[in-house]
Design a protein around this motif. Structure first.
Motif, PDB file in Angstrom:
ATOM      1  N   ILE A 196      16.029  20.646  -2.815  1.00 30.71           N
ATOM      2  CA  ILE A 196      16.145  20.424  -4.255  1.00 30.71           C
ATOM      3  C   ILE A 196      15.523  19.065  -4.563  1.00 30.71           C
ATOM      4  CG2 ILE A 196      17.708  20.070  -6.204  1.00 30.71           C
ATOM      5  CD1 ILE A 196      19.749  21.791  -4.805  1.00 30.71           C
ATOM      6  N   LYS A 197      14.713  18.992  -5.609  1.00 34.96           N
ATOM      7  CA  LYS A 197      14.177  17.714  -6.056  1.00 34.96           C
ATOM      8  C   LYS A 197      15.203  17.019  -6.938  1.00 34.96           C
ATOM      9  CE  LYS A 197       9.857  17.180  -7.447  1.00 34.96           C
ATOM     10  NZ  LYS A 197       8.633  17.188  -8.300  1.00 34.96           N
ATOM     11  N   LEU A 198      15.569  15.796  -6.558  1.00 33.50           N
ATOM     12  CA  LEU A 198      16.475  14.976  -7.346  1.00 33.50           C
ATOM     13  C   LEU A 198      15.682  13.832  -7.963  1.00 33.50           C
ATOM     14  CD1 LEU A 198      19.637  14.760  -5.073  1.00 33.50           C
ATOM     15  CD2 LEU A 198      19.158  16.339  -6.931  1.00 33.50           C
ATOM     16  N   ILE A 199      15.810  13.674  -9.272  1.00 31.06           N
ATOM     17  CA  ILE A 199      14.975  12.730 -10.005  1.00 31.06           C
ATOM     18  C   ILE A 199      15.852  11.587 -10.524  1.00 31.06           C
ATOM     19  CG2 ILE A 199      13.310  12.479 -11.869  1.00 31.06           C
ATOM     20  CD1 ILE A 199      13.024  15.561 -11.841  1.00 31.06           C
ATOM     21  N   PRO A 200      15.693  10.350 -10.012  1.00 27.82           N
ATOM     22  CA  PRO A 200      16.444   9.217 -10.554  1.00 27.82           C
ATOM     23  C   PRO A 200      16.052   8.953 -12.007  1.00 27.82           C
ATOM     24  CG  PRO A 200      15.443   8.681  -8.431  1.00 27.82           C
ATOM     25  CD  PRO A 200      14.830   9.961  -8.889  1.00 27.82           C
ATOM     26  N   ILE A 201      16.950   8.340 -12.753  1.00 26.77           N
ATOM     27  CA  ILE A 201      16.698   8.136 -14.181  1.00 26.77           C
ATOM     28  C   ILE A 201      15.491   7.240 -14.432  1.00 26.77           C
ATOM     29  CG2 ILE A 201      19.063   8.550 -14.911  1.00 26.77           C
ATOM     30  CD1 ILE A 201      19.464   5.543 -15.066  1.00 26.77           C
ATOM     31  N   PHE A 213      22.732  18.329   5.656  1.00 26.69           N
ATOM     32  CA  PHE A 213      21.797  18.000   4.584  1.00 26.69           C
ATOM     33  C   PHE A 213      21.299  16.578   4.777  1.00 26.69           C
ATOM     34  CE2 PHE A 213      25.871  16.670   2.893  1.00 26.69           C
ATOM     35  CZ  PHE A 213      25.608  15.482   2.255  1.00 26.69           C
ATOM     36  N   SER A 214      20.186  16.254   4.117  1.00 28.95           N
ATOM     37  CA  SER A 214      19.523  14.987   4.385  1.00 28.95           C
ATOM     38  C   SER A 214      18.735  14.534   3.169  1.00 28.95           C
ATOM     39  CB  SER A 214      18.578  15.151   5.590  1.00 28.95           C
ATOM     40  OG  SER A 214      17.770  14.014   5.778  1.00 28.95           O
ATOM     41  N   PRO A 243      10.955  10.547  -7.113  1.00 28.73           N
ATOM     42  CA  PRO A 243      11.997  11.535  -6.841  1.00 28.73           C
ATOM     43  C   PRO A 243      12.315  11.586  -5.347  1.00 28.73           C
ATOM     44  CG  PRO A 243      10.298  12.447  -8.258  1.00 28.73           C
ATOM     45  CD  PRO A 243       9.781  11.131  -7.754  1.00 28.73           C
ATOM     46  N   HIS A 244      13.522  12.046  -5.039  1.00 29.55           N
ATOM     47  CA  HIS A 244      13.940  12.217  -3.660  1.00 29.55           C
ATOM     48  C   HIS A 244      14.121  13.704  -3.396  1.00 29.55           C
ATOM     49  CE1 HIS A 244      14.576   8.069  -4.378  1.00 29.55           C
ATOM     50  NE2 HIS A 244      15.766   8.194  -4.920  1.00 29.55           N
ATOM     51  N   ILE A 245      13.946  14.101  -2.147  1.00 28.91           N
ATOM     52  CA  ILE A 245      14.109  15.498  -1.776  1.00 28.91           C
ATOM     53  C   ILE A 245      15.417  15.650  -1.006  1.00 28.91           C
ATOM     54  CG2 ILE A 245      13.063  17.491  -0.658  1.00 28.91           C
ATOM     55  CD1 ILE A 245      11.433  16.279  -2.972  1.00 28.91           C
ATOM     56  N   LEU A 246      16.324  16.420  -1.554  1.00 30.73           N
ATOM     57  CA  LEU A 246      17.582  16.732  -0.890  1.00 30.73           C
ATOM     58  C   LEU A 246      17.354  17.978  -0.052  1.00 30.73           C
ATOM     59  CD1 LEU A 246      20.566  15.967  -0.607  1.00 30.73           C
ATOM     60  CD2 LEU A 246      21.051  17.390  -2.597  1.00 30.73           C
TER      61      LEU A 246
END
Length: 470
Positions: A34-39, A258-259, A275-278
């Motif tokens: 999942i792509k997690l996008i910081p504000i 998970f990582s 963005p970070h990848i979960l």
């Protein structure tokens, strides 16, 4: 919800992801992400391009302060966690990550706020009774062939329990969820407990599809992010320890692993945040050989990963803290939470010591020995770092920070201990907390963090996180 219902305690990212042993996935997976996008990322729906570097740091400080307050409030609660009293204030200032998700058949995109203190994942859902402003199309359940309402017989529809958010209405399982309490509360959101196909991307860029329970919310009021005309956020991605959370439902599929890897904030100056990848399950690729590993500690009724911190070093100077200074059983331990922008250290440890003061004193003795001038960041600043100095041309003797965990030393490179500002000063990027200490995102830059519930441990190693992308 009573703590006895929780089968396994853990935290995501984040603070992060929590698992239980329930699984409602339709099939097994080789792993997905999942792509997690910081504000502060330019890809974020909440991105404000005109903010200065100073203002972005201030916002991260505000988030850290708010989360520290919420963490303290959670610790002071009894073992009963009721959704209408969730201490998770949903405000665009306080939540750090946004997830971009695809749901339904045919797929429909949604942006969801990541809430590690939230249970059920939900999105606004047509036909609406009340829906807040959303520039993206609202999810249309009637347009999806894989959408189904859940009846009251489903094991997760615990409407008979006193603290349940669910009710049974005409055979359908419906919910009402409010976040926070009093004048700062957000919500309620109301809708139908439903099942739907959620789509994820695996390492081979193929689509992974799972049937997941979620909330189809058609009656929503008092959500601050919905007040903006350009708002694209449609709901909440719940990642806590409750059986209804997304990751709890997929626990067996991901094999308890998970990582994530946080790209340095200064990768593309000024302060461009990637963005970070979960990554989940087999999408987490472990390197060959031994990697640093430290066990995590979990407690019934607490939704955190605690780490067994033995001591701290500033540069080569080791504090030699008394044993038990971070005794998590008394609430003063250290937990890992990548949803917390900056790390915090307790001012009141189990041993009675002000650990934050001891650490900052060690830093100040070093920089004072170079006759660097100590300053406040700015008279009108809201940064609130306690230790800042005027920089000097050619000065490079910045100190690293080491967390001595059981079984492994976690070394934070000096680059990620300090924050430099255009005004010509730098600060030690640590903040005090009257309660628990938190290993936050700033101290995780360029570090691969692996949450491994198979061996009940956190694993980590240095990595160039900018290379971690789809």
């Amino acid at each position: 919800m009573e703590a006895t219902q929780y089968l396994r305690i853990a935290l995501v990212f984040l603070s992060l992801v929590i698992f239980s042993r329930f699984s409602f996935a339709a099939s097994k997976s080789s792993g997905f992400s999942i792509k997690l996008i910081p504000i502060d990322s330019s890809e974020s729906p909440l991105y404000q391009p005109n903010l200065t570097h100073h203002e972005r740091v201030e916002r991260r400080v505000n988030i850290t302060l708010a989360k520290a307050k919420l963490t303290k409030l959670r610790f002071t609660q009894n073992a009963t966690f009721s959704d209408d009293k969730l201490l998770s204030v949903l405000d665009r200032q306080y939540l750090f990550y946004i997830a971009y998700m695809m749901i339904g058949n045919p797929v429909q995109p949604v942006y969801l706020m990541v809430d590690t203190g939230g249970h059920l994942t939900w999105t606004q859902c047509k036909p609406c009774i009340n829906c807040f402003q959303q520039s993206y199309p609202i999810y249309n359940s009637q347009a999806s062939s894989s959408y189904h309402r859940v009846n009251c017989d489903h094991p997760l529809c615990n409407y008979n329990e006193p603290s349940s958010v669910f009710r049974c209405v005409n055979g359908d399982c419906v919910y009402t969820i409010t976040y926070g309490d009093g004048p700062t509360a957000s919500g309620p959101t109301k809708g139908y407990l439903s099942s739907e196909s959620f789509h994820f991307t695996n390492r081979d860029f193929d689509d992974e599809e799972f049937t997941v329970l979620f909330g189809c919310s058609n009656d929503n009021i008092n959500f601050n992010f919905g007040n903006q005309p350009s708002n694209r956020i449609s709901g909440i991605l719940g990642l806590d320890l409750d059986p209804t959370s997304l990751v709890s439902q997929l626990h067996e599929t991901i094999g308890g692993v998970f990582s994530y890897c946080i790209v340095p904030y200064d990768q593309n100056y000024p302060f461009d945040v990637h963005p970070h990848i979960l990554r989940f399950g087999d999408d987490v690729q472990l390197p060959e050989g031994n990697i640093p590993t430290t066990p995590f500690i979990s407690f019934v009724g607490r939704s955190f990963y605690y780490l067994d911190l033995i001591d701290i070093s500033v540069g080569r100077y080791r504090l030699y803290l008394p044993p038990g200074s971070f005794d998590a059983t008394l609430g003063h331990g250290i937990l890992i939470d990548s949803g917390n922008p900056f790390s915090t250290l307790t001012t009141s440890s189990t041993s009675g010591l002000n650990v934050f003061e001891l650490v900052t004193t060690a830093f100040s003795l070093h920089y004072d020995s170079y006759n660097l001038v100590r300053v406040l960041p700015h008279p009108t600043s809201n940064i609130r770092f306690n230790l800042c100095y005027v920089g000097r041309e050619g000065f490079r003797d910045y100190l690293p920070l080491t967390y001595h965990f059981q079984g492994a030393d976690y070394v934070v490179h000096s680059r990620f201990v300090h924050m430099e500002f255009n005004e010509g000063f730098f600060c030690v990027a640590l903040m005090p907390s009257p309660f628990a200490s938190i290993l936050g995102a700033y101290h995780m830059q360029n570090m691969r963090i692996i949450h491994n519930t198979v061996i009940n441990a956190i694993q980590f190693y240095e990595e160039e996180c900018a290379s971690d992308h789809f």
